[in-house]
Enzyme design. Structure first.
Site, PDB file in Angstrom:
ATOM      1  N   HIS A  95      38.069   3.488  44.869  1.00 50.22           N
ATOM      2  CA  HIS A  95      36.689   3.760  44.436  1.00 50.22           C
ATOM      3  C   HIS A  95      36.583   4.811  43.328  1.00 50.22           C
ATOM      4  O   HIS A  95      35.713   5.687  43.365  1.00 50.22           O
ATOM      5  CB  HIS A  95      35.837   4.193  45.629  1.00 50.22           C
ATOM      6  CG  HIS A  95      35.556   3.103  46.624  1.00 50.22           C
ATOM      7  ND1 HIS A  95      35.507   1.764  46.288  1.00 50.22           N
ATOM      8  CD2 HIS A  95      35.288   3.160  47.966  1.00 50.22           C
ATOM      9  CE1 HIS A  95      35.230   1.054  47.369  1.00 50.22           C
ATOM     10  NE2 HIS A  95      35.102   1.860  48.393  1.00 50.22           N
ATOM     11  N   HIS A 170      27.560   0.348  47.413  1.00 46.07           N
ATOM     12  CA  HIS A 170      28.257   0.517  48.695  1.00 46.07           C
ATOM     13  C   HIS A 170      27.313   0.866  49.853  1.00 46.07           C
ATOM     14  O   HIS A 170      27.642   1.672  50.723  1.00 46.07           O
ATOM     15  CB  HIS A 170      29.325   1.608  48.530  1.00 46.07           C
ATOM     16  CG  HIS A 170      30.496   1.469  49.449  1.00 46.07           C
ATOM     17  ND1 HIS A 170      30.395   1.522  50.821  1.00 46.07           N
ATOM     18  CD2 HIS A 170      31.809   1.289  49.194  1.00 46.07           C
ATOM     19  CE1 HIS A 170      31.598   1.394  51.361  1.00 46.07           C
ATOM     20  NE2 HIS A 170      32.475   1.245  50.391  1.00 46.07           N
ATOM     21  N   GLU A 302      29.708  -5.545  49.230  1.00 45.82           N
ATOM     22  CA  GLU A 302      29.923  -4.940  47.919  1.00 45.82           C
ATOM     23  C   GLU A 302      30.312  -6.040  46.934  1.00 45.82           C
ATOM     24  O   GLU A 302      31.471  -6.441  46.883  1.00 45.82           O
ATOM     25  CB  GLU A 302      31.033  -3.898  48.006  1.00 45.82           C
ATOM     26  CG  GLU A 302      30.827  -2.833  49.079  1.00 45.82           C
ATOM     27  CD  GLU A 302      32.163  -2.263  49.565  1.00 45.82           C
ATOM     28  OE1 GLU A 302      32.930  -1.743  48.727  1.00 45.82           O
ATOM     29  OE2 GLU A 302      32.442  -2.343  50.775  1.00 45.82           O
TER      30      GLU A 302
END
Length: 337
Positions: A95, A170, A302
């Site tokens: 991420h 997210h 996501e």
């Protein structure tokens, strides 16, 4: 942008209400009606922006980048140049690294109220930030496009060097209400005939395999709890969006239904994949109003480029070059049925 501070903003059209912050473009709360018209907040979150700044949320509600999901061993090569990224989820980079886009304060460039309220956030990511090459300017716009629909449009424009970008939203959803326990009774349909299977460190192997006759098959609507214990800790897999009908350039990605409130979420996107994640690592997080979120307290959808795509030539490319534009949209449509 030293003068920028984290603030919250409300998008409210009279039938749904969304609270967002310019810290990581986080959706802090999203309230939609149930079958009896009762508004409930259906996203997991924390009580204060300060709590997010302290790192108390496992990516609740934020936009992750420069590259969402995992990059194997934190390494990749672009145009013959080798790059190393922070290994913040050993042995991989996750991420965007240690201080990804979710931890940055974005600039508010437009904030509109009225019938279709919207807010646009902008962030300029520098060449070399978290190991990634090239300056890129990123914008994210949340809009309430109808009574119970939230749209998100994300763009990335590189300046003068090629780079890689793959943004994901997210949010952890619980359609019964953020404080209502686990999502095992929710049912879901995902318009995907294939997944990208993963190795022991949850990085795709490069294969693309059919879901038919496996616990990953959500081609028709199925209760999440029915097969979750057949997949280790829970679902945390990239689904290949290959079978949804199109609407306004977006493909139908998923439909989630909660039997207790009759709430339904339909998700549409132009991304090639969606990570279906069932909050397997959430363990006793203190959330809004003192709610304690445990394992499977929410689910994430996501929409994304495939994880580790830069290292898998057979995956859709996440490279964006000067003169090109990264563009990623999603539509969250809420209803009751």
């Amino acid at each position: 942008m030293a003068d920028q501070k984290a603030e919250t903003f409300e998008l409210n059209n009279g039938s749904m209400k969304v609270i967002v912050t310019n810290l990581g473009c986080i959706i802090i709360s999203l309230s939609v009606p149930s079958k009896d018209g009762r508004l409930s907040d259906v996203v997991l979150g924390l009580d204060s922006v300060e709590s997010y700044q302290k790192g108390l949320a496992p990516y609740f509600g934020c936009i992750v980048g420069r590259v969402a999901n995992r990059i194997k061993d934190g390494k990749f090569t672009l145009d013959g140049v080798h790059y190393s990224l922070p290994v913040n989820k050993p042995p991989n980079s996750l991420h965007g690294g240690n201080v990804g886009f979710d931890k940055k304060i974005w600039e508010v460039v437009e904030y509109k109220k009225g019938e279709t309220p919207s807010i646009t956030f902008k962030y300029q990511s520098r060449d070399g930030e978290e190991g990634y090459p090239g300056d890129i300017t990123v914008t994210a716009t949340y809009t309430l496009t109808s009574r119970t629909t939230l749209r998100l449009d994300m763009e990335g424009v590189p300046k003068d060097k090629p780079t890689i970008i793959n943004l994901a939203q997210h949010t952890y959803w619980n359609l019964a209400g953020h404080n209502s326990g686990n999502i095992l009774d929710h049912s879901i349909q995902i318009w995907a005939n294939h997944i990208t299977p993963v190795d022991q460190n949850t990085v795709p192997t490069g294969e693309i395999t059919p879901v038919k006759n496996t616990p990953f098959d959500f081609t028709s609507e199925k209760r999440i709890g029915n097969t979750i214990d057949q997949v280790g800790l829970g679902y945390d897999h990239n689904y290949v969006l290959d079978s949804g009908e199109e609407k306004a350039g977006l493909k139908h990605a998923a439909k989630v239904r909660d039997p207790s409130s009759s709430r339904v979420l339909n998700l549409w996107t132009n991304a090639p994949g969606v990570q279906f994640y069932t909050a397997n690592y959430v363990d006793g997080v203190t959330g809004k109003g003192g709610a304690i979120y445990g394992k499977h307290a929410g689910l994430c959808l996501e929409t994304q480029g495939f994880p580790n795509a830069i290292n898998q030539p057979n995956f859709p490319s996440v490279v964006v070059r000067p003169g090109e534009k990264y563009q990623h949209s999603m539509l969250f449509e809420f209803s009751v049925e």
